[in-house]
Design a protein around this motif. Structure first.
Motif, PDB file in Angstrom:
ATOM      1  N   ILE A  17      -6.287  -1.235   5.802  1.00  0.00           N
ATOM      2  CA  ILE A  17      -5.040  -1.183   5.504  1.00  0.00           C
ATOM      3  C   ILE A  17      -4.050  -0.992   6.630  1.00  0.00           C
ATOM      4  CG2 ILE A  17      -5.045   1.096   4.588  1.00  0.00           C
ATOM      5  CD1 ILE A  17      -2.902   0.091   2.291  1.00  0.00           C
ATOM      6  N   GLY A  18      -3.103  -1.443   6.869  1.00  0.00           N
ATOM      7  CA  GLY A  18      -2.157  -1.006   7.928  1.00  0.00           C
ATOM      8  C   GLY A  18      -1.503   0.138   7.707  1.00  0.00           C
ATOM      9  N   TRP A  19      -1.711   1.133   8.877  1.00  0.00           N
ATOM     10  CA  TRP A  19      -1.281   2.492   8.512  1.00  0.00           C
ATOM     11  C   TRP A  19       0.185   2.642   8.731  1.00  0.00           C
ATOM     12  CZ3 TRP A  19       1.364   6.188  11.487  1.00  0.00           C
ATOM     13  CH2 TRP A  19       1.351   7.363  11.171  1.00  0.00           C
ATOM     14  N   ARG A  20       0.965   3.177   7.969  1.00  0.00           N
ATOM     15  CA  ARG A  20       2.470   3.514   8.426  1.00  0.00           C
ATOM     16  C   ARG A  20       2.660   4.764   7.961  1.00  0.00           C
ATOM     17  NH1 ARG A  20       1.002  -0.619  10.333  1.00  0.00           N
ATOM     18  NH2 ARG A  20       1.826  -2.774  10.078  1.00  0.00           N
ATOM     19  N   PRO A  21       3.649   5.412   8.447  1.00  0.00           N
ATOM     20  CA  PRO A  21       3.978   6.848   8.103  1.00  0.00           C
ATOM     21  C   PRO A  21       4.325   7.005   6.728  1.00  0.00           C
ATOM     22  CG  PRO A  21       4.884   6.223  10.433  1.00  0.00           C
ATOM     23  CD  PRO A  21       4.424   5.003   9.724  1.00  0.00           C
ATOM     24  N   GLU A  22       5.057   5.971   6.208  1.00  0.00           N
ATOM     25  CA  GLU A  22       5.328   6.082   4.782  1.00  0.00           C
ATOM     26  C   GLU A  22       4.259   6.266   3.747  1.00  0.00           C
ATOM     27  OE1 GLU A  22       8.639   3.985   7.131  1.00  0.00           O
ATOM     28  OE2 GLU A  22       6.354   4.076   7.211  1.00  0.00           O
ATOM     29  N   ILE A  23       3.292   5.674   4.060  1.00  0.00           N
ATOM     30  CA  ILE A  23       2.013   5.812   3.576  1.00  0.00           C
ATOM     31  C   ILE A  23       0.792   6.535   3.669  1.00  0.00           C
ATOM     32  CG2 ILE A  23       2.853   3.509   2.028  1.00  0.00           C
ATOM     33  CD1 ILE A  23       0.926   1.876   3.633  1.00  0.00           C
ATOM     34  N   ALA A  24       1.340   7.101   4.699  1.00  0.00           N
ATOM     35  CA  ALA A  24      -0.025   8.109   5.312  1.00  0.00           C
ATOM     36  C   ALA A  24      -0.756   8.869   4.558  1.00  0.00           C
ATOM     37  CB  ALA A  24       0.666   9.013   6.467  1.00  0.00           C
ATOM     38  N   ASP A  25      -0.075   9.465   3.474  1.00  0.00           N
ATOM     39  CA  ASP A  25      -0.899  10.445   2.591  1.00  0.00           C
ATOM     40  C   ASP A  25      -1.703   9.320   1.727  1.00  0.00           C
ATOM     41  OD1 ASP A  25       0.195  12.686   3.527  1.00  0.00           O
ATOM     42  OD2 ASP A  25       1.709  12.748   2.137  1.00  0.00           O
ATOM     43  N   ALA A  26      -1.143   8.185   0.936  1.00  0.00           N
ATOM     44  CA  ALA A  26      -1.856   7.346   0.176  1.00  0.00           C
ATOM     45  C   ALA A  26      -2.907   6.834   0.885  1.00  0.00           C
ATOM     46  CB  ALA A  26      -0.788   6.245  -0.189  1.00  0.00           C
ATOM     47  N   VAL A  27      -2.889   6.325   2.107  1.00  0.00           N
ATOM     48  CA  VAL A  27      -3.927   5.872   2.911  1.00  0.00           C
ATOM     49  C   VAL A  27      -5.054   6.867   2.979  1.00  0.00           C
ATOM     50  CG1 VAL A  27      -4.643   4.924   5.084  1.00  0.00           C
ATOM     51  CG2 VAL A  27      -2.667   4.231   4.303  1.00  0.00           C
ATOM     52  N   LEU A 256      -7.644  -6.980   6.285  1.00  0.00           N
ATOM     53  CA  LEU A 256      -6.996  -5.847   6.153  1.00  0.00           C
ATOM     54  C   LEU A 256      -5.530  -6.180   5.514  1.00  0.00           C
ATOM     55  CD1 LEU A 256      -5.897  -3.207   8.779  1.00  0.00           C
ATOM     56  CD2 LEU A 256      -4.114  -4.813   8.342  1.00  0.00           C
ATOM     57  N   LEU A 257      -5.200  -5.329   4.547  1.00  0.00           N
ATOM     58  CA  LEU A 257      -3.755  -5.575   3.642  1.00  0.00           C
ATOM     59  C   LEU A 257      -2.609  -4.926   4.807  1.00  0.00           C
ATOM     60  CD1 LEU A 257      -1.837  -6.010   1.439  1.00  0.00           C
ATOM     61  CD2 LEU A 257      -2.474  -3.647   0.862  1.00  0.00           C
ATOM     62  N   GLU A 258      -1.466  -5.776   4.967  1.00  0.00           N
ATOM     63  CA  GLU A 258      -0.375  -5.374   5.718  1.00  0.00           C
ATOM     64  C   GLU A 258       0.834  -5.161   4.761  1.00  0.00           C
ATOM     65  OE1 GLU A 258       0.317  -6.814  10.251  1.00  0.00           O
ATOM     66  OE2 GLU A 258       0.040  -8.291   8.871  1.00  0.00           O
ATOM     67  N   ARG A 259       1.550  -3.989   5.117  1.00  0.00           N
ATOM     68  CA  ARG A 259       2.817  -3.823   4.264  1.00  0.00           C
ATOM     69  C   ARG A 259       3.630  -2.758   5.031  1.00  0.00           C
ATOM     70  NH1 ARG A 259       3.364  -4.455  -1.650  1.00  0.00           N
ATOM     71  NH2 ARG A 259       5.718  -3.953  -1.834  1.00  0.00           N
ATOM     72  N   ASP A 260       4.902  -3.422   5.215  1.00  0.00           N
ATOM     73  CA  ASP A 260       5.738  -2.843   6.179  1.00  0.00           C
ATOM     74  C   ASP A 260       6.851  -2.073   5.660  1.00  0.00           C
ATOM     75  OD1 ASP A 260       4.043  -3.378   8.306  1.00  0.00           O
ATOM     76  OD2 ASP A 260       5.137  -5.115   8.871  1.00  0.00           O
ATOM     77  N   GLU A 261       7.402  -2.659   4.420  1.00  0.00           N
ATOM     78  CA  GLU A 261       8.628  -2.187   3.590  1.00  0.00           C
ATOM     79  C   GLU A 261       8.226  -2.017   2.436  1.00  0.00           C
ATOM     80  OE1 GLU A 261      11.481  -1.521   5.295  1.00  0.00           O
ATOM     81  OE2 GLU A 261      11.307  -2.262   7.349  1.00  0.00           O
ATOM     82  N   ASN A 262       9.102  -1.533   1.541  1.00  0.00           N
ATOM     83  CA  ASN A 262       9.254  -1.545   0.022  1.00  0.00           C
ATOM     84  C   ASN A 262       7.945  -1.068  -0.414  1.00  0.00           C
ATOM     85  OD1 ASN A 262      10.333  -2.022  -2.559  1.00  0.00           O
ATOM     86  ND2 ASN A 262       9.730  -3.957  -2.537  1.00  0.00           N
ATOM     87  N   PHE A 263       7.415   0.031  -0.075  1.00  0.00           N
ATOM     88  CA  PHE A 263       5.826   0.499  -0.334  1.00  0.00           C
ATOM     89  C   PHE A 263       6.018   0.974  -1.944  1.00  0.00           C
ATOM     90  CE2 PHE A 263       6.911   1.499   4.142  1.00  0.00           C
ATOM     91  CZ  PHE A 263       5.787   0.790   4.853  1.00  0.00           C
ATOM     92  N   PRO A 264       4.887   0.351  -2.490  1.00  0.00           N
ATOM     93  CA  PRO A 264       4.637   0.663  -3.905  1.00  0.00           C
ATOM     94  C   PRO A 264       3.885   2.222  -3.706  1.00  0.00           C
ATOM     95  CG  PRO A 264       3.109  -0.832  -3.111  1.00  0.00           C
ATOM     96  CD  PRO A 264       3.903  -0.507  -1.847  1.00  0.00           C
ATOM     97  N   GLU A 265       3.654   2.423  -5.281  1.00  0.00           N
ATOM     98  CA  GLU A 265       2.657   3.790  -5.324  1.00  0.00           C
ATOM     99  C   GLU A 265       1.312   3.378  -4.695  1.00  0.00           C
ATOM    100  OE1 GLU A 265       3.770   6.675  -6.228  1.00  0.00           O
ATOM    101  OE2 GLU A 265       5.631   6.014  -6.388  1.00  0.00           O
ATOM    102  N   GLY A 266       0.463   4.328  -4.379  1.00  0.00           N
ATOM    103  CA  GLY A 266      -0.655   4.308  -3.720  1.00  0.00           C
ATOM    104  C   GLY A 266      -1.737   3.423  -4.964  1.00  0.00           C
ATOM    105  N   GLY A 267      -1.536   3.610  -6.176  1.00  0.00           N
ATOM    106  CA  GLY A 267      -2.359   3.010  -7.064  1.00  0.00           C
ATOM    107  C   GLY A 267      -2.017   1.430  -6.900  1.00  0.00           C
ATOM    108  N   GLU A 268      -0.825   1.283  -6.685  1.00  0.00           N
ATOM    109  CA  GLU A 268      -0.761  -0.276  -6.745  1.00  0.00           C
ATOM    110  C   GLU A 268      -1.098  -0.973  -5.071  1.00  0.00           C
ATOM    111  OE1 GLU A 268       3.255  -3.353  -6.387  1.00  0.00           O
ATOM    112  OE2 GLU A 268       3.469  -1.441  -7.527  1.00  0.00           O
ATOM    113  N   LEU A 269      -1.056  -0.107  -4.213  1.00  0.00           N
ATOM    114  CA  LEU A 269      -1.518  -0.630  -2.698  1.00  0.00           C
ATOM    115  C   LEU A 269      -3.215  -0.612  -3.139  1.00  0.00           C
ATOM    116  CD1 LEU A 269       0.206   1.645  -0.241  1.00  0.00           C
ATOM    117  CD2 LEU A 269       0.355  -1.021  -0.529  1.00  0.00           C
ATOM    118  N   ALA A 270      -3.937   0.341  -3.673  1.00  0.00           N
ATOM    119  CA  ALA A 270      -5.205   0.179  -3.977  1.00  0.00           C
ATOM    120  C   ALA A 270      -5.404  -0.935  -4.617  1.00  0.00           C
ATOM    121  CB  ALA A 270      -5.603   1.354  -4.705  1.00  0.00           C
ATOM    122  N   GLY A 271      -4.530  -1.358  -5.526  1.00  0.00           N
ATOM    123  CA  GLY A 271      -5.265  -2.605  -6.491  1.00  0.00           C
ATOM    124  C   GLY A 271      -5.008  -3.926  -5.334  1.00  0.00           C
TER     125      GLY A 271
END
Length: 453
Positions: A17-27, A256-271
């Motif tokens: 997954i693309g690491w971004r500061p906004e989702i660092a904990d979820a990653v 790899l999954l890329e997401r740069d904006e409008n970040f969803p909850e960690g569960g949705e990303l994992a899905g």
């Protein structure tokens, strides 16, 4: 330095997954993540984010992904940008680095015109001239990097007139002539299908699949018949279908999954990551035989196997010809000059508005005080500025130039807001923060008076 090509066997990366500061904990909490990709320009080698350091300690691979090199531009790659990319690869212990097949700036000494920055990845014409320039630029980059390079196909809203190759043919020749690995973005194949009528299946048939380093998957949205590769929306089924098609032809070393904006909850990303795994598994279950002899670079021969012959460099005439064409296109997009012959005026208008909107969004991120100070007037004021003032030095410089433009034109009308903007500009326009000593404060006040005049 010995040229690092992609002829050696590609590392198996797995699912990332693309690491971004906004989702660092979820990653960090997400199960089954084998590797992450981080935007190279957002990393400081001496001050890496703690999250990336923890991932590295756990054995998670980190790949730096560059966005500003402009390998498809007419100029040779900047040595400073290459050194920065190399430094990040070494600090992170990365097995490879990646960049884009795109141009991001034009003008300058080569064309005797003002330099222009796109702030965006723009398509390279699929012509022999552009391919020759790109191949030489890739060779220059390979010589400067300590690890292999992979380059990514981009999404486009517009196509160049009089192109001589399909996307698949262009990528095939690039990989064959340079040994560079390919980062295939299946979302971009979908984007080009909607916007340009390119057939994703045909592109996959023409690609040197053995050259794939890994695959990007991302979401977007359609508006008025134009697909926008936003990286801010869920991955649509057509993109997953292209991934399945690719996986039926070759086992991708990494996805790899890329997401740069409008970040969803960690569960949705994992899905979404799980949906990507399922799409790959579906493709592998329906694997079709492939002609493994199709791509001459599929063997594991010497790393310098396809080095350019001595004296085979691209002449300045070819680079200047490409530079003039790219400058004309970029100027039409960011400076309002006439649309070059052969381009779709409507599509160029869509692209120009998208570039201006992206500038407004990124400037709001790098200078978050400006939307606060200007309120609802920030965006219309910036878009009006962007129509007349091209970006010439990156987004931080763009923020300063925007505020200076407002002040010179007596904007906004509220004197209190103008005063705060002036203070903001003075604080950030110098090489170092402003001193609070009395003598310096006096000089600062004098400068403010002169600015008012």
């Amino acid at each position: 330095m010995e040229r690092m090509t992609g002829t050696a066997r590609t590392a198996r990366l797995g699912t990332g997954i693309g690491w971004r500061p906004e989702i660092a904990d979820a990653v960090e909490r997400m199960p089954g993540i084998d590797w992450v990709e981080a935007v190279s320009e957002n990393l400081c080698p001496g001050h890496l984010p703690d999250s990336l350091l923890r991932l590295r300690e756990r054995g998670v691979t980190v790949v730096p992904h560059g966005v500003s090199l402009g390998l498809g531009g007419a100029e040779r790659p900047d040595a400073g940008r290459l050194a920065a990319l190399a430094e990040r690869a070494e600090v992170l212990g990365s097995p490879l680095v990646t960049e884009h097949i795109a141009f991001v700036r034009a003008g300058g000494p080569l064309t005797a015109s003002p330099p222009l920055e796109a702030g965006h990845l723009l398509p390279v014409p699929r012509t022999r001239d552009a391919l020759d320039v790109l191949c030489e630029n890739v060779h220059i980059a390979q010589d400067a990097l300590p690890v292999p390079l992979a380059v990514e196909n981009i999404a486009a809203l517009v196509s160049w007139p009089d192109e001589e190759m399909t996307e698949g043919q262009f990528l095939y020749e690039l990989a064959d002539r340079t040994g560079v690995r390919l980062l295939i973005d299946v979302a971009n194949l979908h984007t080009n299908h909607v916007n340009l009528g390119a057939d994703p299946a045909e592109a996959l048939r023409e690609l040197p699949l053995e050259a794939i380093a890994y695959v990007h998957v991302a979401g977007g949205f359609e508006r008025d018949g134009v697909w926008h590769d936003s990286h801010a929306h869920p991955v649509p089924q057509p993109v997953l279908d292209i991934l399945t098609d690719l996986a039926s032809r070759v086992a991708p070393p990494g996805v790899l999954l890329e997401r740069d904006e409008n970040f969803p909850e960690g569960g949705e990303l994992a899905g979404e990551v799980e949906a990507i795994r399922n799409a790959v598994a579906k493709g592998r279950a329906g694997e079709v035989p492939m002609d493994t002899g199709a791509y001459p670079g599929a063997d594991t021969g010497a790393a310098t196997r396809r080095a350019a012959p001595a004296g085979a460099g691209v002449g300045d005439t070819v680079r200047q010809r490409l530079g003039l064409a790219q400058t004309a296109l970029l100027s039409a997009l960011v400076a309002g000059t006439p649309v070059p012959e052969g381009f779709d005026r409507v599509r160029l208008g869509v692209q120009a508005r998208a570039l201006a909107g992206k500038r407004a969004d990124v400037v709001a991120k790098v200078a978050p005080e400006l939307p606060v100070l200007l309120g609802a007037g920030y965006r219309p004021a910036f878009l009006a500025y962007a129509q007349k003032c091209p970006m010439t030095g990156g987004y931080r410089r763009d923020a300063l130039d925007f505020v200076e433009h407002l002040m010179r034109n007596g904007r906004p009308q509220d004197a209190g807001v103008r005063s705060e903007l002036r203070e903001w500009w003075l604080e950030r326009s110098g090489p170092v923060p402003r001193s609070e000593r009395p003598g310096v404060r006096w000089a600062r006040a004098t400068r403010r008076v002169l600015l008012r005049r």
